[in-house]
Enzyme design. Structure first.
Site, PDB file in Angstrom:
ATOM      1  N   GLU A 123     -21.762  21.864 -51.799  1.00 33.46           N
ATOM      2  CA  GLU A 123     -20.537  22.117 -51.047  1.00 33.46           C
ATOM      3  C   GLU A 123     -19.395  21.175 -51.421  1.00 33.46           C
ATOM      4  O   GLU A 123     -18.260  21.632 -51.587  1.00 33.46           O
ATOM      5  CB  GLU A 123     -20.819  22.079 -49.536  1.00 33.46           C
ATOM      6  CG  GLU A 123     -21.575  23.287 -49.016  1.00 33.46           C
ATOM      7  CD  GLU A 123     -23.065  23.216 -49.253  1.00 33.46           C
ATOM      8  OE1 GLU A 123     -23.534  22.133 -49.686  1.00 33.46           O
ATOM      9  OE2 GLU A 123     -23.768  24.209 -49.037  1.00 33.46           O
ATOM     10  N   HIS A 131     -27.065  24.944 -38.209  1.00 31.83           N
ATOM     11  CA  HIS A 131     -26.417  26.173 -38.680  1.00 31.83           C
ATOM     12  C   HIS A 131     -25.444  26.749 -37.641  1.00 31.83           C
ATOM     13  O   HIS A 131     -24.939  27.845 -37.824  1.00 31.83           O
ATOM     14  CB  HIS A 131     -27.447  27.267 -38.972  1.00 31.83           C
ATOM     15  CG  HIS A 131     -28.147  27.145 -40.287  1.00 31.83           C
ATOM     16  ND1 HIS A 131     -28.962  26.102 -40.600  1.00 31.83           N
ATOM     17  CD2 HIS A 131     -28.162  27.962 -41.368  1.00 31.83           C
ATOM     18  CE1 HIS A 131     -29.468  26.275 -41.816  1.00 31.83           C
ATOM     19  NE2 HIS A 131     -29.002  27.398 -42.305  1.00 31.83           N
TER      20      HIS A 131
END
Lengths: 343, 374
Positions: A79, A148
């Site tokens: 990321e 998440h």
């Protein structure tokens, strides 16, 4: 108007903008042949990349990489690297869209987002702009647990140099994503996973964009203002229905753009109803709803007949067990309880 | 690049001289048989949970270790009880297979009990994570097991920190981290191993190269064939093991562990294997659509149970009739029955599942507990 899901509206916005502008491209994890973990990028690979002749030819194979990757780029799991690469591309004039598998993973890239993408324009005295969109699912889905389920929009709305939007309907998703892609600043575009399958009428006009900084009245009312964004708009609408049974006529304001924030629409609503409850999924403490509440309390003090109420997520890492998870996500009963509490 | 290049990396540091005795040569017949039995146990754990989920008795996502059991069993078998491990989502059996050598039913062994692991899977209060997070996100400090994480490679720096602390204490424990090949692209993979190399920390980074990082094939993740060559950049040994051969994994990991325990620092062991099914069970039916079918079939064709069985036959440790007793190899979860596994393996899992099903779920009002240590 065409009826479609929120997921399809996000996809359509990307297709229209990629068709319109060759500089727009998308990169992220598993977005190509895999179509994205929430299937948002379904069909983009086929549309924008030549079908590679043999996908599993041994490297080195520049011709294959070219076919795989030019406008729909499957990245390694990295990321910070993705955002860093996209920032560099944006600085040179491309318009990258970064898909985060979940906004929770964008935490890994905070340094690149906050220290680089958001600050470069300011640090270079306006010489360099970063037309970058970072989009993906933010908020709780169903038992995806602590790592998440983050609602990140409040974090990003804290950062000068970023624009942050959280649309609640398919039409807003399409119009605002198109605006995001055309914007010359880095934009955080958050999509609540609970909205992906929601259907609604979406404008067919390829030139229609929904500019940032303009809130939407989702339902008119005169007794109390429920102020929300993203999926919490639906929760507020459901709460408004329950309140109607009690003879309370609630107005629902869809904030949809956090930064810039349309305080005018919010204040006008509060000046009409004299009561406000802010509803947001993020952790209640320090979430963006606290900022909205503070502004109303200060700027509409004389118009208020009751303290500003707040409904937010429980301040715990999102638990996995469904029974615990449901305790953490605001629902219409929580809104109802807060409306009654402020009186 | 070929496998030879990667092996050469290891040879250069004199960690795997072919004339040397291999670690496996020191194993007894009983230990060979125990390794074999543990392959069945790892496979059956996976099979049983898939079946439990199909029956609707289980929620959550299963990240199958099917076809990759040799990596887990071979890596864990030679560790000392006090060594640390850091598994990831596909390594669920590792949580209860650590230190299994000290006795499957030994309450003092340095691994989780099958009951604890099943309670975690079933999201019950009896789990080490007290149902606060999902299947693989468990750790147990007193058993020297570092929790798994969603942020892949995110626990390698944690592992390096553990090894650093142990070194400061004058210890000689080794920390073994498990990672997919996809994780090696993360920045923290580099940051952590670099740190470990600088400080000569006993961190063994196992790369389970199963060819697919979720939906992304290896050639989109790394330009070379051998992920072990990542070791070159840190000046540390990079071993390559046949991840389908539990004895080869054992050999290479034991060499890496010995290297670390002797104070020489970290190493990388790439275990070449293949992800037999989807990324998670939610991905199962779609697997063939983004993966070439012939590649999938070829990848499934070297079942680690079959390969180990062949070795045992060649060594004369089992007879032909014993070899046909249990036949789990080459079968999907749905194709197997309990008769394909040794009865003690089936009984072991049954104990865990029964415990989990009977355990209470957490009370709704306890959700705010344990946010802080009070």
């Amino acid at each position: 108007m065409t009826n479609m899901t929120y997921r399809e509206a996000v996809r359509l916005a990307m297709i229209e903008e990629m068709d319109r502008d060759q500089n727009v491209f998308i990169m992220g994890e598993d977005i190509g042949k895999y179509k994205g973990t929430f299937r948002v990028t379904d069909g983009l690979f086929e549309r924008y990349c030549q079908e590679p002749r043999d996908w599993l030819v041994e490297p080195p194979h520049p011709e294959i990489l070219d076919g795989v990757g030019r406008r729909v780029i499957d990245t390694p799991i990295t990321e910070p690297g993705i955002v860093g690469m996209a920032t560099g591309a944006a600085m040179t004039g491309l318009r990258p869209i970064v898909e985060m598998m979940t906004m929770s993973f964008s935490i890994l890239a905070l340094d690149q987002i906050i220290n680089h993408a958001a600050k470069i324009h300011y640090m270079t005295g306006g010489q360099i702009s970063v037309p970058l969109v970072i989009r993906g699912p933010g908020g709780a889905a169903n038992q995806l647990s602590a790592q998440h389920s983050h609602s990140m929009e409040g974090w990003y709305a804290h950062v000068p140099g970023l624009k942050v939007v959280a649309p609640a309907t398919p039409n807003c998703a399409k119009g605002m994503l198109k605006a995001a892609i055309r914007d010359d600043n880095p934009v955080i575009f958050t999509e609540n996973p609970g909205l992906y399958s929601m259907k609604g009428d979406v404008s067919d006009n390829v030139d229609e964009i929904i500019p940032f900084g303009k809130a939407r009245i989702a339902k008119e009312g005169k007794d109390i203002s429920l102020i929300a964004y993203s999926r919490m708009v639906n929760v507020s609408l459901a709460a408004a229905e329950l309140l109607a049974a009690d003879g309370i006529d609630a107005e629902v304001v869809d904030v949809r753009s956090l930064l810039p924030l349309d305080t005018e629409t919010i204040y006008n609503s509060v000046r009409k109803t004299h009561r406000a409850v802010v509803v947001y999924e993020d952790w209640k403490s320090g979430g963006f709803g606290a900022e909205i509440a503070a502004r109303i309390a200060q700027d509409c003090f004389d118009d208020l007949d009751a303290p500003v109420g707040r409904v937010g997520g429980l301040n715990v890492p999102m638990p996995y067990a469904r029974v615990l998870e449901l305790q953490c996500i605001p629902n219409e009963q929580d809104v109802l309880a807060e409306v009654r509490k402020i009186g | 690049m070929t496998a030879k290049n990667g092996s050469a990396t290891a040879t250069r540091v004199k960690a795997s001289d072919p004339t040397d005795q291999l670690p496996r040569d020191l194993l007894s017949r009983e230990e060979y048989l125990e390794l074999f039995r543990q392959l069945y146990l790892a496979r059956y754990f996976d099979v049983r949970l898939i079946k439990e989920k199909k029956k609707g008795r289980l929620t959550g996502t299963l990240y199958s270790s099917h076809n990759q059991e040799a990596v887990l069993v071979g890596s864990l078998f030679g560790l000392r009880p006090n060594d640390w491990i850091s598994p990831i989502h596909r390594d669920m059996p590792a949580f209860f297979m650590k230190d299994l050598r000290s006795g499957w039913d030994n309450p003092d062994r340095m691994g989780m009990s099958i009951e604890e692991v099943c309670a975690q899977v079933w999201c019950k209060v009896g789990s080490p994570g007290r149902a606060r997070d999902n299947w693989s996100h468990i750790g147990k400090k007193d058993k020297h097991i570092i929790h798994s994480t969603s942020m892949l490679a995110g626990t390698i720096p944690v592992a390096a920190g553990v090894a650093y602390a142990d070194k400061l204490d004058g210890g000689d424990t080794v920390v073994v981290t498990f990672n997919g090949e996809g994780s090696t692209a993360q920045g923290v993979f580099h940051e952590a191993i670099n740190f470990a190399a600088v400080h000569k920390l006993a961190v063994v980074t196992i790369i389970e190269n199963n060819q697919w990082a979720y939906g992304t094939p290896t050639h989109l993740g790394y330009p070379l064939e051998d992920y072990a060559r990542r070791a070159d950049g840190y000046g540390i040994p990079g071993f390559i093991a046949d991840g389908q051969d539990v004895f080869d994994v054992y050999d290479k990991v034991m060499q890496a562990v010995a290297w670390g325990r002797s104070g020489k620092g970290p190493s990388i062991v790439e275990c070449k294997t293949f992800r037999a099914y989807g990324h998670g069970d939610h991905d199962d039916d779609r697997a063939a659509k983004y993966r070439p079918q012939d590649e999938v079939e070829q990848g499934r064709s070297r079942d680690p149970i079959a390969i180990a069985k062949k070795v045992l036959l060649e060594k004369g440790y089992i007879t032909e009739s014993e070899a046909t007793l249990y036949q789990a190899e080459g079968k999907s979860a749905g194709q197997t029955t309990d008769e394909d596994f040794p009865p003690e393996v089936v009984a072991y899992l049954k104990r865990g599942v029964d415990y989990a099903l009977k355990s209470p779920a957490p009370a709704a009002e306890e959700g705010e507990r344990w946010v802080f240590r009070v």
